[in-house]
Write a protein that holds these residues in place. Structure first.
Motif: not given
Length: 601
Positions: A249-264
């Motif tokens: 993380p780069a911030t003290p707080d984050v969005l509750k929902r994580p972000l999943l990235i599915v690349p090709p």
């Protein structure tokens, strides 16, 4: 210099014949090395003899066009007369120029055609004549395909594509004696450009193990983990199909929902993590997203039977389990890029059938789910070509990455093939170091079962859009996917055309925000706000015709990234304390970008 302006052809006269002869000798030596590099792996049996199946297919397709014009004598005469008329017009205009009269050219290159940018293509009558012969002939050949009646749509599409490839290859700009810039450079350097060019060719054939692996950039200037893929993170899971990376993380707080990235899996994930200033992953982390990325394996014969189902279960569904263990959060925002987006759409339909609601929003980057308007890649997809490809893949369990890379490059062969042939082998120049082209040359293999399923079910039969795709015994229906969707297309995309993405938006059962970005398949996506490049369009629902949507859409300058981030927060802006990799006793397997991505062909 003054004499050269008075007598333009003087600049093409060799001033040092001895030095020129010596360099020609060196060029011949390097040519022999190039030939040896080509023959050696074939003599050792390391490279199988090239099949004539592709050439046979091209001849067969173009033969159907020729049959239409030859079968009727009147049509044949008409075709020949049309070509001769163009040549006569050119001859007349050339005679007028020779007599000092002003004459309109019989054919003109497109204003953005970089091949004919040198002033001598227009100012020097010899090169202008050659250029116009080429333009007249190539336009004539293209018209023959367009006007041939009785061809089915796929055959016509293939014929147009093949004629374009032949025309691009035969351009006078690709040959030393018919390109004024090349000829001038050769004379000025006494042939040193040819010496260096032939050295480059020998090196590239050796690097390609008997095939020409055209260098697009100076690969020595880039290294993963040193100046690419630098966003801090950890590998927290791996299996036979992928590694899972969680970023610090780069911030003290984050969005509750994580972000999943599915690349090709056709290329490697670090297209979204190039240099720090271009990195979408770093930018997303800086905005307060807890980012997880799937890094696909570069498969070999061990993954031969890994299918779409395996990639769904061992890739996306397994990663959702990993994210829950790593964050104690079940709800996830997901992104899919290109074929990774197609897999994500398949997974969403599967999850809808199973009642699995873990993914709460989906974002697609240049993703197709309806392949009716899939663009020029459809040229390579029919029963005959797929069967031939499946036979080749069965021999080794995968499709070599160079084959896919070549297919993509052919979509823009003037820019991605012939410009480098001229620059590297005729001008003898080193290519410019460019991170995007380094990534582009870092291709991956395709597992046989996965690739066959993808080509047949998507490109050939369009089963996903029809609601007829079956995965793990489930018949998939995209209409049952009702979560909010952000669907990004790029205006100049040759791989996932904006029309194809637009039409695909109508397959989903929930709200879809269709967003159109400037530029193409890569640059339109990897467009950080700091550069303030291009633009993007937003509008109403993706209904009706694309042209109508574009006319009524609102244009915004710069990057679409902040617009997407705002859209994500509109769905749920709840925050939580930042989560670090390794929390909740998650085992750390290594540092980002991981070991799978480092496996080069």
């Amino acid at each position: 210099m003054a004499d050269n302006r008075q007598h333009p052809m003087l600049q093409y006269i060799i001033e040092n014949p001895e030095a020129f002869a010596q360099n020609l000798s060196k060029t011949a030596e390097s040519a022999a090395k190039a030939l040896a590099a080509y023959l050696e792996p074939r003599e050792k049996g390391e490279v199988k003899q090239d099949s004539n199946d592709e050439l046979t297919g091209i001849i067969k397709t173009l033969g159907q066009v020729g049959e239409y014009w030859i079968s009727d004598p009147q049509r044949s005469v008409e075709a020949q007369s049309r070509l001769m008329t163009g040549y006569i017009d050119l001859w007349n205009s050339s005679l007028k120029r020779m007599m000092g009269e002003t004459a309109a050219p019989a054919a003109e290159a497109a204003p953005r055609d970089k091949r004919f940018a040198d002033p001598d293509w227009n100012d020097n009558q010899f090169f202008d004549f050659i250029k116009q012969i080429y333009l007249i002939t190539s336009k004539w050949a293209e018209d023959l395909v367009v006007e041939a009646e009785g061809l089915d749509e796929h055959t016509r599409h293939k014929a147009e594509f093949y004629v374009t490839q032949i025309s691009n290859a035969l351009s006078p700009s690709n040959f030393l004696l018919t390109n004024p810039e090349l000829l001038r450079l050769t004379v000025e350097s006494n042939g040193e450009n040819l010496v260096k060019g032939m050295q480059h060719l020998a090196e590239d054939i050796k690097a390609g193990h008997g095939d020409v692996k055209i260098r697009m950039t100076d690969t020595s200037k880039f290294a993963l983990g040193e100046n690419l893929g630098l966003t801090p993170g950890k590998v927290i899971s791996e299996n036979d199909v992928c590694q899972v990376i969680q970023y610090d993380p780069a911030t003290p707080d984050v969005l509750k929902r994580p972000l999943l990235i599915v690349p090709p899996w056709i290329n490697k994930f670090y297209i979204l993590d190039l240099t720090p200033e271009k990195s979408y992953i770093k930018w997303a982390v800086d905005q307060g997203h807890t980012v997880f990325v799937i890094s696909w394996v570069n498969p070999d014969e061990r993954q031969a039977q890994k299918s779409f189902e395996h990639y769904m279960k061992e890739g996306i569904l397994n990663t959702l389990d990993v994210i829950k263990r790593a964050t104690r959060q079940q709800e996830v925002n997901a992104i899919g890029y290109c074929v990774g987006g197609t897999l994500l759409a398949v997974t969403l339909a599967y999850m809808a059938a199973k009642g699995d609601e873990r993914i709460k929003t989906a974002t697609f980057f240049t993703t197709q789910v309806d392949f009716t308007n899939a663009g020029d890649l459809r040229v390579f997809v029919d029963e005959e070509q797929i069967s031939m490809l499946e036979k080749k893949m069965a021999e080794q369990g995968y499709l070599d990455g160079s084959k896919m890379s070549a297919a993509f490059n052919m979509l823009r062969s003037n820019d991605l093939i012939w410009s480098y042939v001229v620059n590297n082998y005729l001008k003898g120049k080193d290519p410019f170091p460019f991170d995007l082209l380094y990534w582009n040359s870092d291709s991956t293999r395709m597992p046989a079962a996965n690739h066959s399923f993808y080509l047949r079910n998507c490109y050939l039969e369009n089963n996903l859009a029809k609601g007829e795709m079956v995965i793990d015994g489930e018949k998939l229906d995209l209409g049952k996917v009702t979560i909010p969707i952000y669907n990004l297309a790029t205006r100049e995309d040759h791989i996932a055309p904006p029309l194809s993405v637009f039409v695909g938006s109508k397959c989903f059962g929930g709200p879809v925000d269709y967003v159109l970005s400037g530029s193409g398949h890569i640059a339109g996506v990897v467009n950080p706000p700091s550069r303030n490049k291009y633009q993007f369009w937003t509008g109403g629902k993706p209904e009706g015709e694309l042209d109508s949507w574009i006319k009524s859409a609102e244009e915004h300058p710069g990057s679409w990234w902040p617009h997407w981030d705002a859209w994500i927060r509109q769905q749920d802006a709840t925050t939580a304390k930042a989560r670090k990799p390794g929390a909740y006793r998650m085992k750390i397997l290594g540092d980002a970008p991981g070991s799978y991505v480092a496996n080069r062909i």
